[in-house]
Write a protein that holds these residues in place. Structure first.
Motif, PDB file in Angstrom:
ATOM      1  N   GLY A 236     -55.176  27.892 -19.022  1.00 29.20           N
ATOM      2  CA  GLY A 236     -53.799  27.812 -19.460  1.00 29.20           C
ATOM      3  C   GLY A 236     -52.994  26.675 -18.868  1.00 29.20           C
ATOM      4  O   GLY A 236     -51.868  26.424 -19.291  1.00 29.20           O
ATOM      5  N   THR A 237     -53.561  25.967 -17.886  1.00 25.92           N
ATOM      6  CA  THR A 237     -52.858  24.851 -17.255  1.00 25.92           C
ATOM      7  C   THR A 237     -53.232  23.544 -17.936  1.00 25.92           C
ATOM      8  O   THR A 237     -54.415  23.225 -18.087  1.00 25.92           O
ATOM      9  N   SER A 238     -52.232  22.787 -18.365  1.00 22.29           N
ATOM     10  CA  SER A 238     -52.478  21.528 -19.060  1.00 22.29           C
ATOM     11  C   SER A 238     -53.050  20.476 -18.107  1.00 22.29           C
ATOM     12  O   SER A 238     -52.613  20.358 -16.957  1.00 22.29           O
ATOM     13  N   VAL A 239     -54.034  19.727 -18.586  1.00 17.87           N
ATOM     14  CA  VAL A 239     -54.676  18.662 -17.801  1.00 17.87           C
ATOM     15  C   VAL A 239     -54.563  17.364 -18.599  1.00 17.87           C
ATOM     16  O   VAL A 239     -55.021  17.285 -19.743  1.00 17.87           O
ATOM     17  N   ALA A 240     -53.948  16.344 -18.011  1.00 22.80           N
ATOM     18  CA  ALA A 240     -53.772  15.057 -18.698  1.00 22.80           C
ATOM     19  C   ALA A 240     -55.106  14.334 -18.808  1.00 22.80           C
ATOM     20  O   ALA A 240     -55.832  14.196 -17.820  1.00 22.80           O
ATOM     21  N   THR A 241     -55.439  13.891 -20.002  1.00 25.17           N
ATOM     22  CA  THR A 241     -56.676  13.125 -20.224  1.00 25.17           C
ATOM     23  C   THR A 241     -56.348  11.897 -21.067  1.00 25.17           C
ATOM     24  O   THR A 241     -55.372  11.888 -21.810  1.00 25.17           O
ATOM     25  N   THR A 242     -57.187  10.882 -20.951  1.00 25.36           N
ATOM     26  CA  THR A 242     -57.066   9.731 -21.834  1.00 25.36           C
ATOM     27  C   THR A 242     -57.673  10.105 -23.192  1.00 25.36           C
ATOM     28  O   THR A 242     -58.335  11.143 -23.332  1.00 25.36           O
ATOM     29  N   ALA A 243     -57.442   9.251 -24.188  1.00 22.45           N
ATOM     30  CA  ALA A 243     -57.985   9.517 -25.524  1.00 22.45           C
ATOM     31  C   ALA A 243     -59.509   9.639 -25.481  1.00 22.45           C
ATOM     32  O   ALA A 243     -60.093  10.531 -26.104  1.00 22.45           O
ATOM     33  N   THR A 244     -60.159   8.751 -24.736  1.00 22.00           N
ATOM     34  CA  THR A 244     -61.621   8.772 -24.665  1.00 22.00           C
ATOM     35  C   THR A 244     -62.118  10.000 -23.922  1.00 22.00           C
ATOM     36  O   THR A 244     -63.101  10.636 -24.323  1.00 22.00           O
ATOM     37  N   GLU A 245     -61.443  10.360 -22.816  1.00 23.01           N
ATOM     38  CA  GLU A 245     -61.845  11.551 -22.068  1.00 23.01           C
ATOM     39  C   GLU A 245     -61.714  12.810 -22.914  1.00 23.01           C
ATOM     40  O   GLU A 245     -62.597  13.678 -22.906  1.00 23.01           O
ATOM     41  N   PHE A 246     -60.618  12.902 -23.663  1.00 21.30           N
ATOM     42  CA  PHE A 246     -60.418  14.082 -24.507  1.00 21.30           C
ATOM     43  C   PHE A 246     -61.499  14.164 -25.582  1.00 21.30           C
ATOM     44  O   PHE A 246     -62.050  15.232 -25.841  1.00 21.30           O
ATOM     45  N   GLN A 247     -61.802  13.031 -26.202  1.00 21.59           N
ATOM     46  CA  GLN A 247     -62.811  13.026 -27.254  1.00 21.59           C
ATOM     47  C   GLN A 247     -64.189  13.372 -26.707  1.00 21.59           C
ATOM     48  O   GLN A 247     -64.991  14.030 -27.377  1.00 21.59           O
ATOM     49  N   LEU A 248     -64.473  12.937 -25.485  1.00 20.40           N
ATOM     50  CA  LEU A 248     -65.741  13.284 -24.837  1.00 20.40           C
ATOM     51  C   LEU A 248     -65.823  14.789 -24.600  1.00 20.40           C
ATOM     52  O   LEU A 248     -66.849  15.425 -24.887  1.00 20.40           O
ATOM     53  N   LEU A 249     -64.733  15.381 -24.102  1.00 17.62           N
ATOM     54  CA  LEU A 249     -64.699  16.833 -23.903  1.00 17.62           C
ATOM     55  C   LEU A 249     -64.871  17.575 -25.226  1.00 17.62           C
ATOM     56  O   LEU A 249     -65.600  18.556 -25.316  1.00 17.62           O
ATOM     57  N   LEU A 250     -64.181  17.095 -26.244  1.00 14.39           N
ATOM     58  CA  LEU A 250     -64.255  17.741 -27.553  1.00 14.39           C
ATOM     59  C   LEU A 250     -65.674  17.699 -28.108  1.00 14.39           C
ATOM     60  O   LEU A 250     -66.164  18.683 -28.681  1.00 14.39           O
ATOM     61  N   LEU A 251     -66.345  16.578 -27.928  1.00 15.55           N
ATOM     62  CA  LEU A 251     -67.724  16.445 -28.395  1.00 15.55           C
ATOM     63  C   LEU A 251     -68.637  17.442 -27.691  1.00 15.55           C
ATOM     64  O   LEU A 251     -69.398  18.168 -28.343  1.00 15.55           O
ATOM     65  N   LEU A 252     -68.562  17.502 -26.363  1.00 14.09           N
ATOM     66  CA  LEU A 252     -69.448  18.387 -25.604  1.00 14.09           C
ATOM     67  C   LEU A 252     -69.145  19.855 -25.891  1.00 14.09           C
ATOM     68  O   LEU A 252     -70.061  20.661 -26.070  1.00 14.09           O
TER      69      LEU A 252
ATOM     70  N   LEU B 147     -59.058  23.291 -26.012  1.00 10.60           N
ATOM     71  CA  LEU B 147     -58.739  21.952 -26.494  1.00 10.60           C
ATOM     72  C   LEU B 147     -57.997  22.056 -27.816  1.00 10.60           C
ATOM     73  O   LEU B 147     -58.418  22.783 -28.708  1.00 10.60           O
ATOM     74  N   ASP B 148     -56.905  21.316 -27.921  1.00  6.12           N
ATOM     75  CA  ASP B 148     -56.122  21.286 -29.155  1.00  6.12           C
ATOM     76  C   ASP B 148     -56.112  19.849 -29.668  1.00  6.12           C
ATOM     77  O   ASP B 148     -55.334  19.015 -29.205  1.00  6.12           O
ATOM     78  N   PRO B 149     -56.994  19.512 -30.635  1.00  3.53           N
ATOM     79  CA  PRO B 149     -57.090  18.134 -31.134  1.00  3.53           C
ATOM     80  C   PRO B 149     -55.822  17.639 -31.810  1.00  3.53           C
ATOM     81  O   PRO B 149     -55.551  16.437 -31.807  1.00  3.53           O
ATOM     82  N   GLU B 150     -55.042  18.534 -32.410  1.00  2.00           N
ATOM     83  CA  GLU B 150     -53.818  18.099 -33.071  1.00  2.00           C
ATOM     84  C   GLU B 150     -52.782  17.630 -32.051  1.00  2.00           C
ATOM     85  O   GLU B 150     -52.078  16.645 -32.264  1.00  2.00           O
ATOM     86  N   ALA B 151     -52.698  18.339 -30.930  1.00  2.00           N
ATOM     87  CA  ALA B 151     -51.734  17.979 -29.881  1.00  2.00           C
ATOM     88  C   ALA B 151     -52.346  17.078 -28.814  1.00  2.00           C
ATOM     89  O   ALA B 151     -51.646  16.620 -27.922  1.00  2.00           O
ATOM     90  N   TRP B 152     -53.655  16.821 -28.911  1.00  2.00           N
ATOM     91  CA  TRP B 152     -54.380  16.058 -27.885  1.00  2.00           C
ATOM     92  C   TRP B 152     -54.121  16.656 -26.509  1.00  2.00           C
ATOM     93  O   TRP B 152     -53.795  15.962 -25.548  1.00  2.00           O
ATOM     94  N   GLU B 153     -54.302  17.995 -26.426  1.00  2.00           N
ATOM     95  CA  GLU B 153     -54.020  18.692 -25.177  1.00  2.00           C
ATOM     96  C   GLU B 153     -55.244  19.458 -24.703  1.00  2.00           C
ATOM     97  O   GLU B 153     -55.860  20.203 -25.462  1.00  2.00           O
ATOM     98  N   ALA B 154     -55.587  19.262 -23.428  1.00  2.00           N
ATOM     99  CA  ALA B 154     -56.666  20.003 -22.788  1.00  2.00           C
ATOM    100  C   ALA B 154     -56.056  20.959 -21.767  1.00  2.00           C
ATOM    101  O   ALA B 154     -55.140  20.574 -21.024  1.00  2.00           O
ATOM    102  N   ARG B 155     -56.554  22.191 -21.739  1.00  2.00           N
ATOM    103  CA  ARG B 155     -56.064  23.179 -20.777  1.00  2.00           C
ATOM    104  C   ARG B 155     -57.223  23.870 -20.079  1.00  2.00           C
ATOM    105  O   ARG B 155     -58.285  24.066 -20.670  1.00  2.00           O
ATOM    106  N   TRP B 156     -56.985  24.218 -18.832  1.00  2.00           N
ATOM    107  CA  TRP B 156     -57.963  24.979 -18.052  1.00  2.00           C
ATOM    108  C   TRP B 156     -57.245  26.217 -17.521  1.00  2.00           C
ATOM    109  O   TRP B 156     -56.285  26.108 -16.767  1.00  2.00           O
TER     110      TRP B 156
END
Length: 234
Positions: free
Chosen positions: A155-171, A144-153
């Motif tokens: 190495g593959t980028s996965v599009a998330t909403t702002a809330t989904e990304f923040q939920l992943l970042l929290l967990l 997870l890259d909070p500066e770019a708001w990018e989630a990867r699995w």
């Protein structure tokens, strides 16, 4: 620089009410009377957030959200706050499941809408996380890259909403911790926000569905009767 908010509703009174309240809060506001007009407005100048009514003629709010989330365009992850005309949990859950970040039920207080818009923008802004959470974070195959708001699995980028990304970042920031739904709501929205447990469940289902095709079936683990934590192999 003030945030640009697009208000989409077929009721001109509601558009006027929200435009006044958001402008008073220091935001730049534009309007659209239906989904097709909103889509055209977004293509010309993508806003920072869209307040979107569900029940509208000429492309309703749910279909507009699906169209945006299913595209590969830069505005596909545009934060969306849904307006629902009925206090119907099914409407609200469907709104979250198609990619909405939050919802407000009509009739509403303009101050509540402004507060929820501000909360979403804060989550998406550079000041939404502690310094340690703004640094890139890796947990097994998840990065997870909070500066770019990018989630990867893997190495593959996965599009998330702002809330989904923040939920992943929290967990992922506390992989050994199990978060109750109430704790997640407090972390994402702040204490006292009227968000149901089902809304958190919907965000989790969305994330699982997005990562499953890449082999991320174990992205988020459910602890029965307790809550959620990041998967052991995520």
């Amino acid at each position: 620089m003030s945030h640009h908010i697009l208000v989409v509703d077929d009721d001109p009174h509601i558009r006027d009410l929200l435009t006044f309240a958001l402008a008073k809060a220091g935001m730049q506001v534009s309007e659209a009377a239906d989904g097709e007009a909103a889509l055209a407005a977004i293509s010309l100048q993508a806003p920072d957030l869209m307040v979107l009514d569900i029940n509208m003629p000429r492309l309703n709010g749910l279909d507009l959200c699906r169209k945006l989330r299913g595209s590969a365009l830069p505005h596909a992850d545009l934060p969306i706050l849904f307006l629902s005309s009925r206090d119907d949990e099914i409407d609200r859950i469907v709104g979250i499941e198609v990619g909405g970040d939050d919802y407000v039920v009509k009739p509403f207080s303009p101050r509540e809408v402004v507060a929820r818009v501000g909360a979403i923008l804060k989550r998406q802004g550079s000041g939404m996380a502690a310094p340690s959470q703004r640094a890139p974070l890796a947990h097994h195959r998840l990065s997870l890259d909070p500066e770019a708001w990018e989630a990867r699995w893997d190495g593959t980028s996965v599009a998330t909403t702002a809330t989904e990304f923040q939920l992943l970042l929290l967990l992922a920031s506390m992989p050994s911790k199990v978060f109750s739904r109430d704790a997640i709501i407090d972390r994402l929205h702040g204490p006292g926000f009227a968000v149901t447990d089902r809304t958190i469940d919907s965000h989790v289902r969305n994330l699982r569905a997005k990562f499953a095709p890449l082999g991320g079936d174990d992205l988020i683990e459910t602890r029965a009767g307790i809550g959620y934590r990041i998967g052991a192999c995520a």
